[in-house]
Write a protein that holds these residues in place. Structure first.
Motif, PDB file in Angstrom:
ATOM      1  N   ARG A 105       9.470   3.222 -16.664  1.00  0.00           N
ATOM      2  CA  ARG A 105       8.534   2.143 -16.291  1.00  0.00           C
ATOM      3  C   ARG A 105       8.896   1.533 -14.940  1.00  0.00           C
ATOM      4  O   ARG A 105       8.022   1.293 -14.101  1.00  0.00           O
ATOM      5  N   GLU A 106      10.192   1.291 -14.734  1.00  0.00           N
ATOM      6  CA  GLU A 106      10.629   0.704 -13.465  1.00  0.00           C
ATOM      7  C   GLU A 106      10.324   1.634 -12.294  1.00  0.00           C
ATOM      8  O   GLU A 106       9.805   1.196 -11.263  1.00  0.00           O
ATOM      9  N   ASP A 107      10.651   2.914 -12.449  1.00  0.00           N
ATOM     10  CA  ASP A 107      10.392   3.887 -11.384  1.00  0.00           C
ATOM     11  C   ASP A 107       8.896   4.035 -11.128  1.00  0.00           C
ATOM     12  O   ASP A 107       8.459   4.088  -9.969  1.00  0.00           O
ATOM     13  N   LEU A 108       8.115   4.107 -12.198  1.00  0.00           N
ATOM     14  CA  LEU A 108       6.665   4.240 -12.058  1.00  0.00           C
ATOM     15  C   LEU A 108       6.081   3.015 -11.355  1.00  0.00           C
ATOM     16  O   LEU A 108       5.266   3.155 -10.438  1.00  0.00           O
ATOM     17  N   ASN A 109       6.499   1.829 -11.749  1.00  0.00           N
ATOM     18  CA  ASN A 109       5.985   0.605 -11.111  1.00  0.00           C
ATOM     19  C   ASN A 109       6.358   0.562  -9.632  1.00  0.00           C
ATOM     20  O   ASN A 109       5.532   0.191  -8.795  1.00  0.00           O
ATOM     21  N   GLN A 110       7.585   0.950  -9.323  1.00  0.00           N
ATOM     22  CA  GLN A 110       8.010   0.946  -7.923  1.00  0.00           C
ATOM     23  C   GLN A 110       7.176   1.927  -7.101  1.00  0.00           C
ATOM     24  O   GLN A 110       6.678   1.589  -6.023  1.00  0.00           O
ATOM     25  N   ARG A 111       7.008   3.130  -7.610  1.00  0.00           N
ATOM     26  CA  ARG A 111       6.217   4.144  -6.881  1.00  0.00           C
ATOM     27  C   ARG A 111       4.748   3.740  -6.795  1.00  0.00           C
ATOM     28  O   ARG A 111       4.116   3.948  -5.766  1.00  0.00           O
ATOM     29  N   ARG A 112       4.206   3.143  -7.867  1.00  0.00           N
ATOM     30  CA  ARG A 112       2.808   2.687  -7.849  1.00  0.00           C
ATOM     31  C   ARG A 112       2.642   1.623  -6.764  1.00  0.00           C
ATOM     32  O   ARG A 112       1.675   1.661  -5.997  1.00  0.00           O
ATOM     33  N   ASN A 113       3.587   0.685  -6.702  1.00  0.00           N
ATOM     34  CA  ASN A 113       3.513  -0.356  -5.671  1.00  0.00           C
ATOM     35  C   ASN A 113       3.586   0.242  -4.269  1.00  0.00           C
ATOM     36  O   ASN A 113       2.872  -0.202  -3.368  1.00  0.00           O
ATOM     37  N   GLU A 114       4.430   1.252  -4.087  1.00  0.00           N
ATOM     38  CA  GLU A 114       4.531   1.911  -2.782  1.00  0.00           C
ATOM     39  C   GLU A 114       3.213   2.595  -2.414  1.00  0.00           C
ATOM     40  O   GLU A 114       2.735   2.471  -1.282  1.00  0.00           O
ATOM     41  N   GLU A 115       2.654   3.324  -3.352  1.00  0.00           N
ATOM     42  CA  GLU A 115       1.402   4.035  -3.096  1.00  0.00           C
ATOM     43  C   GLU A 115       0.251   3.058  -2.836  1.00  0.00           C
ATOM     44  O   GLU A 115      -0.542   3.252  -1.921  1.00  0.00           O
ATOM     45  N   LEU A 116       0.162   2.014  -3.663  1.00  0.00           N
ATOM     46  CA  LEU A 116      -0.916   1.033  -3.480  1.00  0.00           C
ATOM     47  C   LEU A 116      -0.766   0.279  -2.171  1.00  0.00           C
ATOM     48  O   LEU A 116      -1.770  -0.073  -1.540  1.00  0.00           O
ATOM     49  N   ALA A 117       0.463   0.041  -1.747  1.00  0.00           N
ATOM     50  CA  ALA A 117       0.675  -0.630  -0.461  1.00  0.00           C
ATOM     51  C   ALA A 117       0.107   0.225   0.679  1.00  0.00           C
ATOM     52  O   ALA A 117      -0.514  -0.306   1.609  1.00  0.00           O
ATOM     53  N   GLY A 118       0.308   1.532   0.590  1.00  0.00           N
ATOM     54  CA  GLY A 118      -0.244   2.427   1.600  1.00  0.00           C
ATOM     55  C   GLY A 118      -1.767   2.424   1.601  1.00  0.00           C
ATOM     56  O   GLY A 118      -2.402   2.380   2.658  1.00  0.00           O
ATOM     57  N   VAL A 119      -2.346   2.460   0.412  1.00  0.00           N
ATOM     58  CA  VAL A 119      -3.814   2.421   0.294  1.00  0.00           C
ATOM     59  C   VAL A 119      -4.338   1.089   0.821  1.00  0.00           C
ATOM     60  O   VAL A 119      -5.327   1.043   1.561  1.00  0.00           O
ATOM     61  N   LEU A 120      -3.672   0.011   0.461  1.00  0.00           N
ATOM     62  CA  LEU A 120      -4.097  -1.317   0.894  1.00  0.00           C
ATOM     63  C   LEU A 120      -4.005  -1.458   2.411  1.00  0.00           C
ATOM     64  O   LEU A 120      -4.890  -2.041   3.041  1.00  0.00           O
ATOM     65  N   GLU A 121      -2.965  -0.891   2.996  1.00  0.00           N
ATOM     66  CA  GLU A 121      -2.826  -0.932   4.459  1.00  0.00           C
ATOM     67  C   GLU A 121      -3.995  -0.202   5.123  1.00  0.00           C
ATOM     68  O   GLU A 121      -4.588  -0.701   6.079  1.00  0.00           O
ATOM     69  N   ARG A 122      -4.327   0.973   4.602  1.00  0.00           N
ATOM     70  CA  ARG A 122      -5.469   1.733   5.149  1.00  0.00           C
ATOM     71  C   ARG A 122      -6.768   0.968   4.959  1.00  0.00           C
ATOM     72  O   ARG A 122      -7.621   0.928   5.850  1.00  0.00           O
ATOM     73  N   ALA A 123      -6.926   0.342   3.779  1.00  0.00           N
ATOM     74  CA  ALA A 123      -8.145  -0.414   3.500  1.00  0.00           C
ATOM     75  C   ALA A 123      -8.264  -1.605   4.451  1.00  0.00           C
ATOM     76  O   ALA A 123      -9.344  -1.863   5.005  1.00  0.00           O
ATOM     77  N   ASN A 124      -7.165  -2.320   4.661  1.00  0.00           N
ATOM     78  CA  ASN A 124      -7.204  -3.475   5.564  1.00  0.00           C
ATOM     79  C   ASN A 124      -7.528  -3.055   6.993  1.00  0.00           C
ATOM     80  O   ASN A 124      -8.272  -3.747   7.694  1.00  0.00           O
ATOM     81  N   ARG A 125      -6.983  -1.912   7.427  1.00  0.00           N
ATOM     82  CA  ARG A 125      -7.296  -1.390   8.750  1.00  0.00           C
ATOM     83  C   ARG A 125      -8.790  -1.071   8.851  1.00  0.00           C
ATOM     84  O   ARG A 125      -9.447  -1.405   9.838  1.00  0.00           O
ATOM     85  N   THR A 126      -9.333  -0.454   7.802  1.00  0.00           N
ATOM     86  CA  THR A 126     -10.754  -0.112   7.770  1.00  0.00           C
ATOM     87  C   THR A 126     -11.613  -1.376   7.770  1.00  0.00           C
ATOM     88  O   THR A 126     -12.632  -1.438   8.468  1.00  0.00           O
ATOM     89  N   ILE A 127     -11.198  -2.374   7.007  1.00  0.00           N
ATOM     90  CA  ILE A 127     -11.944  -3.642   6.967  1.00  0.00           C
ATOM     91  C   ILE A 127     -11.961  -4.278   8.352  1.00  0.00           C
ATOM     92  O   ILE A 127     -13.006  -4.760   8.818  1.00  0.00           O
ATOM     93  N   ARG A 128     -10.811  -4.275   9.046  1.00  0.00           N
ATOM     94  CA  ARG A 128     -10.763  -4.843  10.408  1.00  0.00           C
ATOM     95  C   ARG A 128     -11.685  -4.074  11.350  1.00  0.00           C
ATOM     96  O   ARG A 128     -12.372  -4.671  12.182  1.00  0.00           O
ATOM     97  N   GLU A 129     -11.707  -2.752  11.227  1.00  0.00           N
ATOM     98  CA  GLU A 129     -12.585  -1.938  12.083  1.00  0.00           C
ATOM     99  C   GLU A 129     -14.044  -2.299  11.857  1.00  0.00           C
ATOM    100  O   GLU A 129     -14.813  -2.446  12.809  1.00  0.00           O
ATOM    101  N   ILE A 130     -14.422  -2.433  10.589  1.00  0.00           N
ATOM    102  CA  ILE A 130     -15.804  -2.807  10.264  1.00  0.00           C
ATOM    103  C   ILE A 130     -16.107  -4.212  10.800  1.00  0.00           C
ATOM    104  O   ILE A 130     -17.168  -4.457  11.381  1.00  0.00           O
TER     105      ILE A 130
END
Length: 163
Positions: A105-130
């Motif tokens: 659970r700890e490893d999965l949560n850590q990796r999920r947070n890492e992956e979601l942070a990357g997606v969120l960064e891309r989403a925020n960049r896209t939102i700024r572009e729009i």
């Protein structure tokens, strides 16, 4: 009327006019993190990465259930020493299972947070572009009520999927 009061009224009138002319949008971050292609890819990557450990935990669960059923069924006919040995083995395996499950659970949560942070960064960049391309004054991500007229979530998801 005093000059200060008149100045206040003029200031309030100007800010109300400026607010009425502002272009504001909204993005539902939860939907972006669930429905966009990068989020789906990240989820599948996590499932694949943790699939073996999840299967191992499921096997261990079945093994524990079998041991418990065996103990319950045969405890009466076992000798005292055999019963205590089996109970000790069960307890040790159960502790091992609990440890592995917690680590999983700890490893999965850590990796999920890492992956979601990357997606969120891309989403925020896209939102700024729009926002820059369409000259928005503000784009909100949390709100109590949003008119569908200002909801940009589908546009952001489509832009992320296109990248």
């Amino acid at each position: 009327m005093t000059r200060a009061f008149v100045a206040l009224l003029i200031g309030l009138g100007l800010s109300a006019t400026a607010m009425a002319q502002s272009k504001i949008g909204f993005v539902n971050s939860d939907r972006v993190l669930r429905e966009s292609a990068p989020a789906v890819v990240a989820q599948k990557k996590l499932e694949k990465e943790f699939e073996k450990r999840d299967q191992d935990l499921q096997k261990l669960t079945k093994q524990l259930q079998g041991m418990q059923e065996n103990l319950e069924k045969n405890a009466v006919t076992m000798s005292e020493s055999d019963r205590k040995t089996k109970e000790r083995e069960f307890a040790e395996l159960n502790r091992e299972f609990q440890r592995r499950q917690r680590e999983f659970r700890e490893d999965l949560n850590q990796r999920r947070n890492e992956e979601l942070a990357g997606v969120l960064e891309r989403a925020n960049r896209t939102i700024r572009e729009i926002a820059e391309a369409e000259k928005f004054d503000a784009i909100l991500q949390d709100a109590i009520f949003i008119s569908p007229r200002v909801d940009l979530t589908d546009k952001v998801i489509k832009a992320l999927n296109a990248k």
